[in-house]
Design a protein around this motif. Structure first.
Motif, PDB file in Angstrom:
ATOM      1  N   ASP A 139      15.422   4.134   0.517  1.00 40.32           N
ATOM      2  CA  ASP A 139      16.216   3.562   1.607  1.00 40.32           C
ATOM      3  C   ASP A 139      15.531   3.713   2.962  1.00 40.32           C
ATOM      4  OD1 ASP A 139      18.338   2.796  -0.071  1.00 40.32           O
ATOM      5  OD2 ASP A 139      19.115   4.844  -0.043  1.00 40.32           O
ATOM      6  N   PHE A 140      14.288   4.127   2.946  1.00 38.61           N
ATOM      7  CA  PHE A 140      13.536   4.358   4.177  1.00 38.61           C
ATOM      8  C   PHE A 140      13.148   3.017   4.800  1.00 38.61           C
ATOM      9  CE2 PHE A 140       9.697   5.687   6.555  1.00 38.61           C
ATOM     10  CZ  PHE A 140      10.254   6.747   7.274  1.00 38.61           C
ATOM     11  N   PRO A 141      13.398   2.815   6.096  1.00 35.76           N
ATOM     12  CA  PRO A 141      13.022   1.541   6.729  1.00 35.76           C
ATOM     13  C   PRO A 141      11.522   1.278   6.591  1.00 35.76           C
ATOM     14  CG  PRO A 141      14.372   2.876   8.198  1.00 35.76           C
ATOM     15  CD  PRO A 141      14.022   3.737   7.018  1.00 35.76           C
ATOM     16  N   LYS A 142      11.175   0.125   6.083  1.00 34.71           N
ATOM     17  CA  LYS A 142       9.771  -0.207   5.801  1.00 34.71           C
ATOM     18  C   LYS A 142       8.960  -0.483   7.059  1.00 34.71           C
ATOM     19  CE  LYS A 142      10.511   0.253   1.490  1.00 34.71           C
ATOM     20  NZ  LYS A 142      10.382   1.576   0.962  1.00 34.71           N
ATOM     21  N   ASN A 143       9.603  -0.657   8.203  1.00 34.60           N
ATOM     22  CA  ASN A 143       8.872  -0.936   9.446  1.00 34.60           C
ATOM     23  C   ASN A 143       8.485   0.340  10.196  1.00 34.60           C
ATOM     24  OD1 ASN A 143      11.466  -0.245  10.165  1.00 34.60           O
ATOM     25  ND2 ASN A 143      11.668  -1.810  11.740  1.00 34.60           N
ATOM     26  N   GLN A 144       8.774   1.488   9.620  1.00 29.47           N
ATOM     27  CA  GLN A 144       8.397   2.751  10.244  1.00 29.47           C
ATOM     28  C   GLN A 144       7.107   3.273   9.635  1.00 29.47           C
ATOM     29  OE1 GLN A 144      11.536   5.600  10.500  1.00 29.47           O
ATOM     30  NE2 GLN A 144      12.953   4.166  11.422  1.00 29.47           N
ATOM     31  N   GLU A 145       6.661   4.401  10.136  1.00 30.55           N
ATOM     32  CA  GLU A 145       5.433   5.003   9.611  1.00 30.55           C
ATOM     33  C   GLU A 145       5.583   5.254   8.120  1.00 30.55           C
ATOM     34  OE1 GLU A 145       3.575   8.065  11.775  1.00 30.55           O
ATOM     35  OE2 GLU A 145       4.133   7.231  13.706  1.00 30.55           O
ATOM     36  N   PRO A 146       4.469   5.307   7.410  1.00 30.96           N
ATOM     37  CA  PRO A 146       4.551   5.507   5.954  1.00 30.96           C
ATOM     38  C   PRO A 146       5.264   6.804   5.590  1.00 30.96           C
ATOM     39  CG  PRO A 146       2.267   5.261   6.685  1.00 30.96           C
ATOM     40  CD  PRO A 146       3.123   5.254   7.897  1.00 30.96           C
ATOM     41  N   PHE A 147       6.020   6.732   4.514  1.00 31.56           N
ATOM     42  CA  PHE A 147       6.741   7.898   4.024  1.00 31.56           C
ATOM     43  C   PHE A 147       5.803   8.799   3.234  1.00 31.56           C
ATOM     44  CE2 PHE A 147      10.149  10.143   1.764  1.00 31.56           C
ATOM     45  CZ  PHE A 147      11.019  10.351   2.802  1.00 31.56           C
ATOM     46  N   PHE A 148       4.941   8.172   2.399  1.00 30.48           N
ATOM     47  CA  PHE A 148       3.961   8.895   1.598  1.00 30.48           C
ATOM     48  C   PHE A 148       2.558   8.441   1.966  1.00 30.48           C
ATOM     49  CE2 PHE A 148       7.681   8.782  -1.329  1.00 30.48           C
ATOM     50  CZ  PHE A 148       7.928  10.133  -1.367  1.00 30.48           C
ATOM     51  N   PHE A 149       1.578   9.269   1.682  1.00 28.80           N
ATOM     52  CA  PHE A 149       0.186   8.902   1.883  1.00 28.80           C
ATOM     53  C   PHE A 149      -0.226   7.874   0.829  1.00 28.80           C
ATOM     54  CE2 PHE A 149       0.632  13.247   3.490  1.00 28.80           C
ATOM     55  CZ  PHE A 149       0.231  13.044   4.803  1.00 28.80           C
ATOM     56  N   ASP A 150      -1.211   7.045   1.160  1.00 27.09           N
ATOM     57  CA  ASP A 150      -1.652   5.998   0.238  1.00 27.09           C
ATOM     58  C   ASP A 150      -2.087   6.552  -1.114  1.00 27.09           C
ATOM     59  OD1 ASP A 150      -1.120   3.988   2.067  1.00 27.09           O
ATOM     60  OD2 ASP A 150      -3.193   3.870   2.787  1.00 27.09           O
ATOM     61  N   ASP A 151      -2.679   7.754  -1.123  1.00 26.69           N
ATOM     62  CA  ASP A 151      -3.178   8.321  -2.379  1.00 26.69           C
ATOM     63  C   ASP A 151      -2.122   9.121  -3.142  1.00 26.69           C
ATOM     64  OD1 ASP A 151      -3.156  10.309  -0.449  1.00 26.69           O
ATOM     65  OD2 ASP A 151      -5.088  11.155  -1.000  1.00 26.69           O
ATOM     66  N   VAL A 152      -0.942   9.266  -2.561  1.00 27.31           N
ATOM     67  CA  VAL A 152       0.137  10.025  -3.191  1.00 27.31           C
ATOM     68  C   VAL A 152       1.436   9.238  -3.001  1.00 27.31           C
ATOM     69  CG1 VAL A 152       1.340  12.241  -3.235  1.00 27.31           C
ATOM     70  CG2 VAL A 152      -1.068  12.179  -2.628  1.00 27.31           C
ATOM     71  N   GLN A 153       1.644   8.216  -3.819  1.00 24.63           N
ATOM     72  CA  GLN A 153       2.769   7.304  -3.646  1.00 24.63           C
ATOM     73  C   GLN A 153       3.929   7.520  -4.609  1.00 24.63           C
ATOM     74  OE1 GLN A 153       3.367   4.499  -1.539  1.00 24.63           O
ATOM     75  NE2 GLN A 153       1.807   5.444  -0.289  1.00 24.63           N
ATOM     76  N   ASN A 154       3.618   8.008  -5.811  1.00 28.70           N
ATOM     77  CA  ASN A 154       4.647   8.128  -6.842  1.00 28.70           C
ATOM     78  C   ASN A 154       4.176   9.108  -7.914  1.00 28.70           C
ATOM     79  OD1 ASN A 154       2.907   6.648  -8.651  1.00 28.70           O
ATOM     80  ND2 ASN A 154       3.614   4.773  -7.647  1.00 28.70           N
ATOM     81  N   ALA A 155       4.958   9.248  -8.963  1.00 31.26           N
ATOM     82  CA  ALA A 155       4.647  10.237 -10.009  1.00 31.26           C
ATOM     83  C   ALA A 155       3.324   9.959 -10.716  1.00 31.26           C
ATOM     84  CB  ALA A 155       5.779  10.304 -11.018  1.00 31.26           C
ATOM     85  N   GLU A 156       2.829   8.736 -10.645  1.00 29.00           N
ATOM     86  CA  GLU A 156       1.516   8.440 -11.220  1.00 29.00           C
ATOM     87  C   GLU A 156       0.396   9.151 -10.467  1.00 29.00           C
ATOM     88  OE1 GLU A 156       1.257   4.188 -11.150  1.00 29.00           O
ATOM     89  OE2 GLU A 156       2.462   3.972 -12.960  1.00 29.00           O
ATOM     90  N   SER A 157       0.699   9.724  -9.323  1.00 31.86           N
ATOM     91  CA  SER A 157      -0.294  10.411  -8.489  1.00 31.86           C
ATOM     92  C   SER A 157      -0.581  11.836  -8.949  1.00 31.86           C
ATOM     93  CB  SER A 157       0.180  10.460  -7.036  1.00 31.86           C
ATOM     94  OG  SER A 157       0.452   9.175  -6.544  1.00 31.86           O
ATOM     95  N   TYR A 158       0.231  12.385  -9.837  1.00 35.27           N
ATOM     96  CA  TYR A 158       0.040  13.786 -10.231  1.00 35.27           C
ATOM     97  C   TYR A 158      -1.361  14.105 -10.757  1.00 35.27           C
ATOM     98  CZ  TYR A 158       4.850  15.126  -9.310  1.00 35.27           C
ATOM     99  OH  TYR A 158       6.040  15.401  -8.697  1.00 35.27           O
ATOM    100  N   PRO A 159      -1.959  13.282 -11.620  1.00 37.38           N
ATOM    101  CA  PRO A 159      -3.330  13.615 -12.052  1.00 37.38           C
ATOM    102  C   PRO A 159      -4.308  13.703 -10.873  1.00 37.38           C
ATOM    103  CG  PRO A 159      -2.397  11.989 -13.522  1.00 37.38           C
ATOM    104  CD  PRO A 159      -1.432  12.123 -12.363  1.00 37.38           C
ATOM    105  N   TYR A 160      -4.179  12.792  -9.924  1.00 41.01           N
ATOM    106  CA  TYR A 160      -5.030  12.823  -8.731  1.00 41.01           C
ATOM    107  C   TYR A 160      -4.772  14.101  -7.924  1.00 41.01           C
ATOM    108  CZ  TYR A 160      -6.479  11.930  -3.959  1.00 41.01           C
ATOM    109  OH  TYR A 160      -7.033  12.062  -2.714  1.00 41.01           O
ATOM    110  N   ILE A 161      -3.504  14.418  -7.724  1.00 38.96           N
ATOM    111  CA  ILE A 161      -3.142  15.617  -6.950  1.00 38.96           C
ATOM    112  C   ILE A 161      -3.709  16.869  -7.610  1.00 38.96           C
ATOM    113  CG2 ILE A 161      -1.195  17.070  -6.236  1.00 38.96           C
ATOM    114  CD1 ILE A 161       0.434  14.360  -6.099  1.00 38.96           C
ATOM    115  N   LEU A 162      -3.506  16.989  -8.911  1.00 43.96           N
ATOM    116  CA  LEU A 162      -4.025  18.159  -9.627  1.00 43.96           C
ATOM    117  C   LEU A 162      -5.541  18.207  -9.580  1.00 43.96           C
ATOM    118  CD1 LEU A 162      -1.559  18.194 -12.616  1.00 43.96           C
ATOM    119  CD2 LEU A 162      -1.774  19.945 -10.841  1.00 43.96           C
TER     120      LEU A 162
END
Length: 137
Positions: A83-106
């Motif tokens: 529900d975050f307004p899309k016209n504001q600053e990014p909520f997440f970093f480009d490299d950490v967007q969703n649960a698919e990011s866990y392998p990258y994070i680890l």
């Protein structure tokens, strides 16, 4: 003040000493969570992490400094941006967007922390916490 016998969970929290954000925990709160056997879920929200996803390293190092290595886990907060307004600053970093990011994070965390800590952070601490609360068997 009422001496409630509760075990706290700060499910989506980082550390205010690392990134000054009102939702991040003060050291005093973090130490109280430790004292009560609670758990802190490190999240990936830009405003709570810092200037880049790499600053997660600083939050984890601060947790270690506070003797919280057995009391931290991932608490990504990946659903909070729906529900975050899309016209504001990014909520997440480009490299950490969703649960698919866990392998990258680890992977990037593995250059800074040993396998044992990464296992605690990614699953073991949370499982242990919820087993103690008899939420899961």
């Amino acid at each position: 003040k009422k001496r409630l016998n509760i075990i706290p969970i700060a499910s989506h929290s980082n550390f205010r000493k690392v990134q000054n954000n009102n939702r991040n925990l003060s050291d005093e709160f973090a130490k109280e969570i430790l004292k009560r056997g609670g758990i802190i879920g490190i999240n990936f929200v830009c405003s709570m992490v810092g200037n880049s996803s790499r600053e997660l390293i600083k939050h984890i190092e601060h947790a270690i400094y506070l003797k919280l290595k057995d009391n931290i886990c991932f608490g990504a907060d990946f659903f909070d941006d729906l529900d975050f307004p899309k016209n504001q600053e990014p909520f997440f970093f480009d490299d950490v967007q969703n649960a698919e990011s866990y392998p990258y994070i680890l992977d990037f965390l593995s250059n800074h922390f040993d396998k044992s800590l990464l296992e605690k952070l990614s699953n073991k601490n949370a499982l242990q916490f919820f087993r103690k609360q008899k939420v899961i068997e």
